[in-house]
Design an enzyme around this catalytic site. Sequence first.
Site, PDB file in Angstrom:
ATOM      1  N   GLY A  10      -4.581  -4.237  -3.771  1.00 32.39           N
ATOM      2  CA  GLY A  10      -5.570  -3.179  -3.996  1.00 32.39           C
ATOM      3  C   GLY A  10      -4.810  -1.938  -4.382  1.00 32.39           C
ATOM      4  O   GLY A  10      -4.104  -1.363  -3.566  1.00 32.39           O
ATOM      5  N   HIS A  11      -4.871  -1.560  -5.644  1.00 34.12           N
ATOM      6  CA  HIS A  11      -4.102  -0.423  -6.141  1.00 34.12           C
ATOM      7  C   HIS A  11      -5.067   0.710  -6.505  1.00 34.12           C
ATOM      8  O   HIS A  11      -5.975   0.519  -7.312  1.00 34.12           O
ATOM      9  CB  HIS A  11      -3.252  -0.837  -7.350  1.00 34.12           C
ATOM     10  N   ASP A  30       0.807  -1.222   0.000  1.00 33.13           N
ATOM     11  CA  ASP A  30       0.000   0.000   0.000  1.00 33.13           C
ATOM     12  C   ASP A  30       0.840   1.271   0.000  1.00 33.13           C
ATOM     13  O   ASP A  30       0.446   2.302   0.564  1.00 33.13           O
ATOM     14  CB  ASP A  30      -0.969   0.013   1.194  1.00 33.13           C
ATOM     15  N   GLN A  75       1.902  -6.264  -3.375  1.00 32.65           N
ATOM     16  CA  GLN A  75       2.466  -6.455  -2.035  1.00 32.65           C
ATOM     17  C   GLN A  75       3.823  -5.725  -1.954  1.00 32.65           C
ATOM     18  O   GLN A  75       3.993  -4.724  -2.621  1.00 32.65           O
ATOM     19  CB  GLN A  75       2.574  -7.939  -1.662  1.00 32.65           C
ATOM     20  N   LYS A 135       1.855   2.080  -5.135  1.00 29.35           N
ATOM     21  CA  LYS A 135       2.366   1.501  -6.388  1.00 29.35           C
ATOM     22  C   LYS A 135       1.431   1.818  -7.550  1.00 29.35           C
ATOM     23  O   LYS A 135       1.888   2.116  -8.651  1.00 29.35           O
ATOM     24  CB  LYS A 135       2.508  -0.035  -6.244  1.00 29.35           C
TER      25      LYS A 135
HETATM   26  P1  GDP Z   1      -0.706   0.308  -3.540  1.00 24.82           P
HETATM   27  O1  GDP Z   1      -1.332  -0.953  -3.066  1.00 24.82           O
HETATM   28  O2  GDP Z   1       0.761   0.349  -3.314  1.00 24.82           O
HETATM   29  O3  GDP Z   1      -1.075   0.659  -4.957  1.00 24.82           O
HETATM   30  O4  GDP Z   1      -1.306   1.475  -2.627  1.00 24.82           O
HETATM   31  P2  GDP Z   1      -2.861   1.663  -2.231  1.00 24.82           P
HETATM   32  O5  GDP Z   1      -3.562   2.230  -3.405  1.00 24.82           O
HETATM   33  O6  GDP Z   1      -3.398   0.444  -1.589  1.00 24.82           O
HETATM   34  O7  GDP Z   1      -2.733   2.728  -1.065  1.00 24.82           O
HETATM   35  C1  GDP Z   1      -2.143   3.976  -1.251  1.00 24.82           C
HETATM   36  C2  GDP Z   1      -3.173   5.063  -0.917  1.00 24.82           C
HETATM   37  O8  GDP Z   1      -2.541   6.315  -0.805  1.00 24.82           O
HETATM   38  C3  GDP Z   1      -4.227   5.235  -2.001  1.00 24.82           C
HETATM   39  O9  GDP Z   1      -5.434   5.605  -1.414  1.00 24.82           O
HETATM   40  C4  GDP Z   1      -3.665   6.391  -2.849  1.00 24.82           C
HETATM   41  O10 GDP Z   1      -4.685   7.124  -3.509  1.00 24.82           O
HETATM   42  C5  GDP Z   1      -3.030   7.207  -1.776  1.00 24.82           C
HETATM   43  N1  GDP Z   1      -1.844   7.995  -2.210  1.00 24.82           N
HETATM   44  C6  GDP Z   1      -0.890   7.643  -3.104  1.00 24.82           C
HETATM   45  N2  GDP Z   1       0.080   8.591  -3.157  1.00 24.82           N
HETATM   46  C7  GDP Z   1      -0.278   9.539  -2.261  1.00 24.82           C
HETATM   47  C8  GDP Z   1       0.326  10.758  -1.822  1.00 24.82           C
HETATM   48  O11 GDP Z   1       1.407  11.156  -2.263  1.00 24.82           O
HETATM   49  N3  GDP Z   1      -0.339  11.481  -0.870  1.00 24.82           N
HETATM   50  C9  GDP Z   1      -1.525  11.057  -0.327  1.00 24.82           C
HETATM   51  N4  GDP Z   1      -2.086  11.820   0.608  1.00 24.82           N
HETATM   52  N5  GDP Z   1      -2.116   9.909  -0.716  1.00 24.82           N
HETATM   53  C10 GDP Z   1      -1.490   9.167  -1.661  1.00 24.82           C
HETATM   54  P1  IMO Z   2      -0.908  -4.197  -2.291  1.00 22.73           P
HETATM   55  O1  IMO Z   2      -0.508  -4.723  -3.644  1.00 22.73           O
HETATM   56  C1  IMO Z   2      -0.903  -4.673   2.026  1.00 22.73           C
HETATM   57  C2  IMO Z   2      -0.941  -8.769   3.574  1.00 22.73           C
HETATM   58  C3  IMO Z   2      -2.167  -9.195   4.344  1.00 22.73           C
HETATM   59  C4  IMO Z   2      -1.547 -10.168   5.325  1.00 22.73           C
HETATM   60  C5  IMO Z   2      -0.464 -10.856   4.482  1.00 22.73           C
HETATM   61  C6  IMO Z   2      -0.884 -12.192   3.898  1.00 22.73           C
HETATM   62  O2  IMO Z   2      -2.187  -3.442  -2.303  1.00 22.73           O
HETATM   63  O3  IMO Z   2       0.218  -3.453  -1.664  1.00 22.73           O
HETATM   64  P2  IMO Z   2      -2.487 -12.858   1.883  1.00 22.73           P
HETATM   65  O4  IMO Z   2      -3.960 -12.613   1.680  1.00 22.73           O
HETATM   66  O5  IMO Z   2      -1.628 -12.289   0.816  1.00 22.73           O
HETATM   67  O6  IMO Z   2      -2.169 -14.299   2.178  1.00 22.73           O
HETATM   68  O7  IMO Z   2      -2.142 -12.063   3.254  1.00 22.73           O
HETATM   69  O8  IMO Z   2      -0.168  -9.947   3.438  1.00 22.73           O
HETATM   70  N1  IMO Z   2      -1.196  -8.232   2.216  1.00 22.73           N
HETATM   71  C7  IMO Z   2      -1.132  -6.923   1.899  1.00 22.73           C
HETATM   72  N2  IMO Z   2      -0.921  -5.847   2.678  1.00 22.73           N
HETATM   73  N3  IMO Z   2      -1.046  -4.523   0.696  1.00 22.73           N
HETATM   74  C8  IMO Z   2      -1.221  -5.606  -0.093  1.00 22.73           C
HETATM   75  O9  IMO Z   2      -1.232  -5.520  -1.441  1.00 22.73           O
HETATM   76  C9  IMO Z   2      -1.326  -6.874   0.506  1.00 22.73           C
HETATM   77  N4  IMO Z   2      -1.521  -8.122   0.033  1.00 22.73           N
HETATM   78  C10 IMO Z   2      -1.428  -8.933   1.086  1.00 22.73           C
HETATM   79  O10 IMO Z   2      -2.768  -8.101   5.002  1.00 22.73           O
HETATM   80  O11 IMO Z   2      -0.904  -9.465   6.352  1.00 22.73           O
HETATM   81 MG    MG Z   3      -2.859  -1.588  -1.801  1.00 27.35          MG
END
Ligand code: GDP
Ligand code: IMO
Ligand code: MG
Length: 429
Positions: A40-41, A13, A223, A16
């Site tokens: 979840g991106h 998270d 991840q 990416k």
């Molecule tokens: P990912 O799994 O690595 O793609 O990240 P996620 O999308 O799960 O979580 C990142 C969260 O931070 C999302 O809600 C993005 O919209 C938000 N985000 C990304 N870059 C920034 C930033 O520079 N500032 C803020 N405030 N939010 C950001």
């Molecule tokens: P993105 O791509 C954050 C974590 C789960 C748990 C562990 C194992 O959005 O960064 P799993 O269901 O993969 O067997 O769970 O990994 N986990 C993540 N945490 N971002 C993710 O993906 C994750 N995918 C799995 O919360 O701790």
């Molecule tokens: Mg994510």
Amino acid sequence: MANVAVIGAQWGDEGKGKVVDWLASRADVVVRYQGGHNAGHTLVVGNETYKLSLLPSGLVRGKLCVIGNGVVIDPEALLAEIARVRAQGLSVSPDTLRIADNAVLILPMHGALDRAREEARGDRKIGTTGRGIGPAYEDKVARRAIRVCDLAEPETLDAKLDELLRHHNTLLASLGAPTFDKQTVLARLLALAPEILPYVEPVWERLDTLRQAGKRILFEGAQAVMLDVDHGTYPYVTSSNTVAATAASGAGVGPHSVGFVLGIAKAYATRVGSGPFPSELHDDIGKGLGERGHEFGTVTGRPRRCGWFDAAMVRQAIKVSGIQGLVVTKLDVLDGLKELKLCTGYRIGDKVVKHLPAGMAAQAAAEPIFETMAGWTTSSRSMRTWAELPPAAIAYLRRIEELVEAPIALVSTSPERDDTIVVRDPFAD
Ligand code: GDP
Ligand code: IMO
Ligand code: MG
């Protein structure tokens, strides 16, 4: 460099999705190569927010997207996601999405087993997403998995389901969970097959052709390194290798094709689920980071644990995955904090170490060693140039570079696509 791999440098998270979307304007194809719909991106483009789990983030820019063999694919989740993004106006067709014929399928018993095992673990649960990721990868290495190509062979499906269900139903029954009926599973797979098969091909062949034509490939990791099944905080990890090398094996290209390795890290740290987190904050500062950063899991909605930036851990992630440039995201979330802390190593008993040890007990005992830096009172939100950043924010970023021993390539200052500072273009190297 022609190709770029984007990987998480913390516990997921990091942003990416935003970075892949930003880079995708200059890529020809975007490839997912590991993980599944545990990812979840989030992409924010103007008034629209896209949440992608299995579909590569390049879809939002209309780029060719590939789901590689290293991904575990839940066909129901895939079709639901396609329907969801279509409703948001995106086009998904066999012209824009290709799926590896040799990727492994996640079936309903995988999710059921994942959840039943978590329940049985009680206090020691991993905190998985419950999506069946672990059990599906287990079946892959145990050589009993059903793969995407099997959807075209009803007899193969029929025979493989016997072995698969013998295994899973025994386990499920032992955990007191409902078992699965073969004919029901088979009928559902046969019904799904015509919806999936038009997207299916040997993607390695297409990637090879594109590569030879000088096209740019963007590999989208899911991840992060500290969730890697080898290098992460085992057993509190996911079930795939998340390091950049996996881009090659998970897509069917050679290691030289991976290109520039771009690691993504938040300006602080978060983690969803259980497991060690030495720099975690249990106070109002941690709560404040969670609120300002909207730190709730994209997939499960669980609140993310928050803490200070752990430079020792990110340094380790950089070393084991070959990260060549770092993206620091969510800098804006630190706006207004009087002082900031950076974890530079750990104290374990009477020993001081610069990296997280492998042992579970040692990891749990690791006490962070912090250094303190001044915060900034002016806003960094939505800044698009380095020069506009508050001087204390620049000093903080420079110190991160020193501690993690890697240069910063980009800085992100809001969720919005274009609120991105370019220090060094990863495609230009
Ligand atoms: P990912 O799994 O690595 O793609 O990240 P996620 O999308 O799960 O979580 C990142 C969260 O931070 C999302 O809600 C993005 O919209 C938000 N985000 C990304 N870059 C920034 C930033 O520079 N500032 C803020 N405030 N939010 C950001
Ligand atoms: P993105 O791509 C954050 C974590 C789960 C748990 C562990 C194992 O959005 O960064 P799993 O269901 O993969 O067997 O769970 O990994 N986990 C993540 N945490 N971002 C993710 O993906 C994750 N995918 C799995 O919360 O701790
Ligand atoms: Mg994510």
